[in-house]
Design a protein around this motif. Structure first.
Motif, PDB file in Angstrom:
ATOM      1  N   ASN A 113      38.415  28.736  44.107  1.00  0.00           N
ATOM      2  CA  ASN A 113      37.029  28.269  44.200  1.00  0.00           C
ATOM      3  C   ASN A 113      36.024  29.376  44.494  1.00  0.00           C
ATOM      4  OD1 ASN A 113      38.097  28.450  46.889  1.00  0.00           O
ATOM      5  ND2 ASN A 113      36.363  27.252  47.617  1.00  0.00           N
ATOM      6  N   ILE A 114      36.394  30.638  44.273  1.00  0.00           N
ATOM      7  CA  ILE A 114      35.446  31.739  44.425  1.00  0.00           C
ATOM      8  C   ILE A 114      35.444  32.547  43.136  1.00  0.00           C
ATOM      9  CG2 ILE A 114      37.201  33.095  45.650  1.00  0.00           C
ATOM     10  CD1 ILE A 114      34.905  34.614  46.995  1.00  0.00           C
ATOM     11  N   VAL A 115      34.244  32.848  42.653  1.00  0.00           N
ATOM     12  CA  VAL A 115      34.109  33.579  41.393  1.00  0.00           C
ATOM     13  C   VAL A 115      33.140  34.734  41.557  1.00  0.00           C
ATOM     14  CG1 VAL A 115      34.654  31.596  39.944  1.00  0.00           C
ATOM     15  CG2 VAL A 115      32.283  31.996  40.620  1.00  0.00           C
ATOM     16  N   TYR A 116      33.358  35.779  40.767  1.00  0.00           N
ATOM     17  CA  TYR A 116      32.476  36.946  40.738  1.00  0.00           C
ATOM     18  C   TYR A 116      31.390  36.709  39.699  1.00  0.00           C
ATOM     19  CZ  TYR A 116      30.991  41.806  39.982  1.00  0.00           C
ATOM     20  OH  TYR A 116      30.262  42.958  39.860  1.00  0.00           O
ATOM     21  N   LYS A 117      30.131  36.889  40.094  1.00  0.00           N
ATOM     22  CA  LYS A 117      29.010  36.638  39.189  1.00  0.00           C
ATOM     23  C   LYS A 117      28.171  37.886  38.953  1.00  0.00           C
ATOM     24  CE  LYS A 117      26.929  32.762  39.195  1.00  0.00           C
ATOM     25  NZ  LYS A 117      26.011  31.659  39.561  1.00  0.00           N
ATOM     26  N   SER A 135      32.004  46.926  41.140  1.00  0.00           N
ATOM     27  CA  SER A 135      33.404  46.560  41.309  1.00  0.00           C
ATOM     28  C   SER A 135      33.559  45.095  41.704  1.00  0.00           C
ATOM     29  CB  SER A 135      34.038  47.447  42.388  1.00  0.00           C
ATOM     30  OG  SER A 135      35.356  47.053  42.655  1.00  0.00           O
ATOM     31  N   ASN A 136      34.442  44.394  41.003  1.00  0.00           N
ATOM     32  CA  ASN A 136      34.775  43.019  41.363  1.00  0.00           C
ATOM     33  C   ASN A 136      35.931  43.049  42.347  1.00  0.00           C
ATOM     34  OD1 ASN A 136      35.457  40.358  41.540  1.00  0.00           O
ATOM     35  ND2 ASN A 136      36.114  40.139  39.420  1.00  0.00           N
ATOM     36  N   LYS A 137      35.657  42.701  43.586  1.00  0.00           N
ATOM     37  CA  LYS A 137      36.679  42.768  44.634  1.00  0.00           C
ATOM     38  C   LYS A 137      37.741  41.681  44.488  1.00  0.00           C
ATOM     39  CE  LYS A 137      34.406  46.145  46.465  1.00  0.00           C
ATOM     40  NZ  LYS A 137      34.879  47.537  46.267  1.00  0.00           N
ATOM     41  N   LEU A 138      37.571  40.795  43.524  1.00  0.00           N
ATOM     42  CA  LEU A 138      38.548  39.731  43.300  1.00  0.00           C
ATOM     43  C   LEU A 138      39.561  40.106  42.219  1.00  0.00           C
ATOM     44  CD1 LEU A 138      36.194  36.606  43.275  1.00  0.00           C
ATOM     45  CD2 LEU A 138      37.530  37.489  45.180  1.00  0.00           C
ATOM     46  N   ILE A 183      26.634  37.971  44.484  1.00  0.00           N
ATOM     47  CA  ILE A 183      27.481  38.260  43.326  1.00  0.00           C
ATOM     48  C   ILE A 183      28.835  37.554  43.434  1.00  0.00           C
ATOM     49  CG2 ILE A 183      26.387  40.447  42.736  1.00  0.00           C
ATOM     50  CD1 ILE A 183      28.595  41.888  44.251  1.00  0.00           C
ATOM     51  N   TYR A 184      29.052  36.838  44.550  1.00  0.00           N
ATOM     52  CA  TYR A 184      30.249  36.009  44.683  1.00  0.00           C
ATOM     53  C   TYR A 184      29.805  34.596  45.009  1.00  0.00           C
ATOM     54  CZ  TYR A 184      32.733  40.434  44.924  1.00  0.00           C
ATOM     55  OH  TYR A 184      33.225  41.676  44.633  1.00  0.00           O
ATOM     56  N   GLU A 185      30.371  33.623  44.321  1.00  0.00           N
ATOM     57  CA  GLU A 185      29.979  32.225  44.521  1.00  0.00           C
ATOM     58  C   GLU A 185      31.188  31.383  44.891  1.00  0.00           C
ATOM     59  OE1 GLU A 185      29.079  29.120  41.266  1.00  0.00           O
ATOM     60  OE2 GLU A 185      27.119  29.868  41.877  1.00  0.00           O
ATOM     61  N   PHE A 186      31.035  30.574  45.930  1.00  0.00           N
ATOM     62  CA  PHE A 186      32.075  29.635  46.333  1.00  0.00           C
ATOM     63  C   PHE A 186      31.727  28.248  45.810  1.00  0.00           C
ATOM     64  CE2 PHE A 186      32.729  32.986  49.354  1.00  0.00           C
ATOM     65  CZ  PHE A 186      34.076  32.940  49.675  1.00  0.00           C
ATOM     66  N   LYS A 187      32.674  27.597  45.185  1.00  0.00           N
ATOM     67  CA  LYS A 187      32.511  26.190  44.851  1.00  0.00           C
ATOM     68  C   LYS A 187      32.666  25.399  46.146  1.00  0.00           C
ATOM     69  CE  LYS A 187      32.415  27.047  40.396  1.00  0.00           C
ATOM     70  NZ  LYS A 187      31.190  26.907  39.594  1.00  0.00           N
ATOM     71  N   ASP A 188      31.715  24.535  46.445  1.00  0.00           N
ATOM     72  CA  ASP A 188      31.779  23.769  47.686  1.00  0.00           C
ATOM     73  C   ASP A 188      31.535  22.297  47.423  1.00  0.00           C
ATOM     74  OD1 ASP A 188      29.115  23.806  47.091  1.00  0.00           O
ATOM     75  OD2 ASP A 188      28.425  24.372  49.084  1.00  0.00           O
ATOM     76  N   GLY A 189      31.866  21.461  48.428  1.00  0.00           N
ATOM     77  CA  GLY A 189      31.640  20.031  48.300  1.00  0.00           C
ATOM     78  C   GLY A 189      32.281  19.445  47.060  1.00  0.00           C
TER      79      GLY A 189
END
Length: 433
Positions: free
Chosen positions: A11-15, A20-23, A66-72
């Motif tokens: 549920n976390i994405v790099y945007k 550097s994408n730490k994921l 630059i990182y987004e968490f999907k929530d709810g």
């Protein structure tokens, strides 16, 4: 890169668009075969990571996320998508590895919320709230039982998940850690030895014990004024020479025992290494911060079993006194990450005064500029969602580490001793009605 294990987080994405994408090493799930049995593991990280760690870590140099968490609902749908996907790939069992927790203020992103809004999960192994849960059964969206377990904190327990495919039986249990590895102990003792003299050096004395918890064992420092909160906030105000000081309750981590106080004791209170800062802040910004810090506060601190209204962002203060009216629903508006945006209705914080018990009090002026001290985590890095001070003018910028602020205050301003006369009771700075 050196980790001999797979990082999982669905549920976390790099945007970001550059850098550097730490994921790079993370995946949403992994299916592991145990003989003929396929077990799917799905990772879920708390959306509170942004606001409860350091928001700047999730931004680029321009302050854009630059990182987004999907929530709810988005989190439920995302997890459900991967549950369905691994089932189609032949997974016999689905285990969610979560860092969501079950604390009240984490809703709607608790593990209990996730289970109640999904189907197809067999087991959820959790973290974040530091709860010790050997094996609970929680109903999913279809009314079926999902096994829930959490090991607590600091390696006090080892969690064991056992799946018996022959009987289609699943169970979780906790094993208390009682024996230490001799080689690991030797390494720790060597490191401890290098710092022992400095950590054991007596820096002050206290005639009284100052606790972060109330008499019933709940963390009062996160929903009420406390003596240790008064002390820590006073330290920032005195050392910085500010009008007003804040300390977030979640940043005060340990009691101060009566008797001699050594460096190790103080570091336990402030273990994060945050740095003293002081900025110019308007009265309105201070009022907004108080409103944000009290948005979860309830009339009672607990229901006898669980804490109520507990928040790491609850503010312990110096140079201020105010009332929180819990009959007024919070009108604080935050974004999906929990970052402060505005106040969109009646305020629950009222009767706010600036001053001190010694000098007297005057009503706060929203238009006036005050000198506000705290640490960089809250003021500059927007920790706990405090966005209102990040771009202010700074008069002191990362001048002293947090635990040294406390040592300096006790040593230089209190004469090396915390007395019952000074800190035998709360100062009456925060009233909750």
């Amino acid at each position: 890169k050196r980790m001999n294990a797979q990082y999982l987080a669905c549920n976390i994405v790099y945007k970001g668009t550059f850098g550097s994408n730490k994921l790079f090493g993370s995946k949403p799930y992994k299916i592991v075969k145990y003989g003929p049995v396929k077990v799917a593991y799905i990772g879920v990280a708390t959306p509170e990571s942004v606001v409860k760690s350091t928001p700047k870590y999730f931004m680029d140099a321009n302050g854009n996320y630059i990182y987004e968490f999907k929530d709810g609902e988005d989190m439920y749908e995302t997890v459900q998508k991967y549950v369905d996907k691994v089932r189609k790939k032949g997974a016999d069992y689905v285990v969610v590895l979560a860092h969501l927790g079950i604390e009240e203020d984490s809703a709607p992103n608790r593990s209990t919320d996730l289970i109640a809004n999904t189907t197809g999960i067999d087991v959820l192994l959790d973290g974040h709230s530091h709860s010790t849960v050997e094996c609970d059964l929680i109903k999913n969206k279809d009314g079926k039982d999902v096994i829930y377990s959490q090991t607590g904190t600091k390696l006090k327990n080892i969690g064991v998940l056992t799946i018996d495919p022959n009987e289609n039986k699943i169970e979780t249990r906790l094993i208390q850690t009682t024996e230490h590895d001799k080689e690991v102990d030797a390494v720790i003792e060597k490191i401890d030895g290098e710092y022992k003299a400095a950590m054991q050096a007596v820096v002050a004395h206290s005639d009284i014990e100052l606790k972060i918890r109330n008499e019933d064992g709940f963390r009062a420092v996160r929903n009420r004024e406390t003596i240790i909160g008064d002390l820590c906030a006073d330290a920032y105000r005195a050392v910085a020479g500010s009008d007003v000081a804040f300390v977030n309750g979640g940043g005060i981590r340990a009691d101060i025992k009566a008797g001699d106080i050594n460096t190790e004791n103080i570091v336990a209170v402030h273990p994060y290494g945050n740095m003293l800062c002081m900025c110019e802040a308007t009265g309105q910004q201070i009022l907004d911060a108080l409103e944000h810090g009290s948005k979860n506060t309830q009339t009672k601190t607990d229901d006898g079993k669980n804490a109520l209204g507990e928040s790491g962002g609850f503010l312990q203060v110096s140079g201020l006194k105010y009332t929180i009216d819990t009959s007024v629903p919070s009108s604080v508006r935050t974004d999906s990450k929990g970052m402060f945006i505005s106040i969109d209705g009646p305020r629950r914080v009222k009767d706010v005064f600036v001053g001190s018990e010694e000098s007297g009090w005057e009503k706060i002026d929203p238009e006036k500029t005050y000198k506000l001290s705290c640490h960089d985590y809250l003021l500059q890095d927007m920790g706990d969602g405090y966005t209102m001070f990040a771009k202010n003018k700074y008069l002191i910028n990362k001048a002293m580490i947090d635990n040294q602020v406390l040592i300096t205050y006790i040593r230089d301003f209190l004469g090396g001793n915390i007395s019952a006369k000074q800190y035998g009771a709360v100062k009456g700075r925060i009233t909750v009605i």
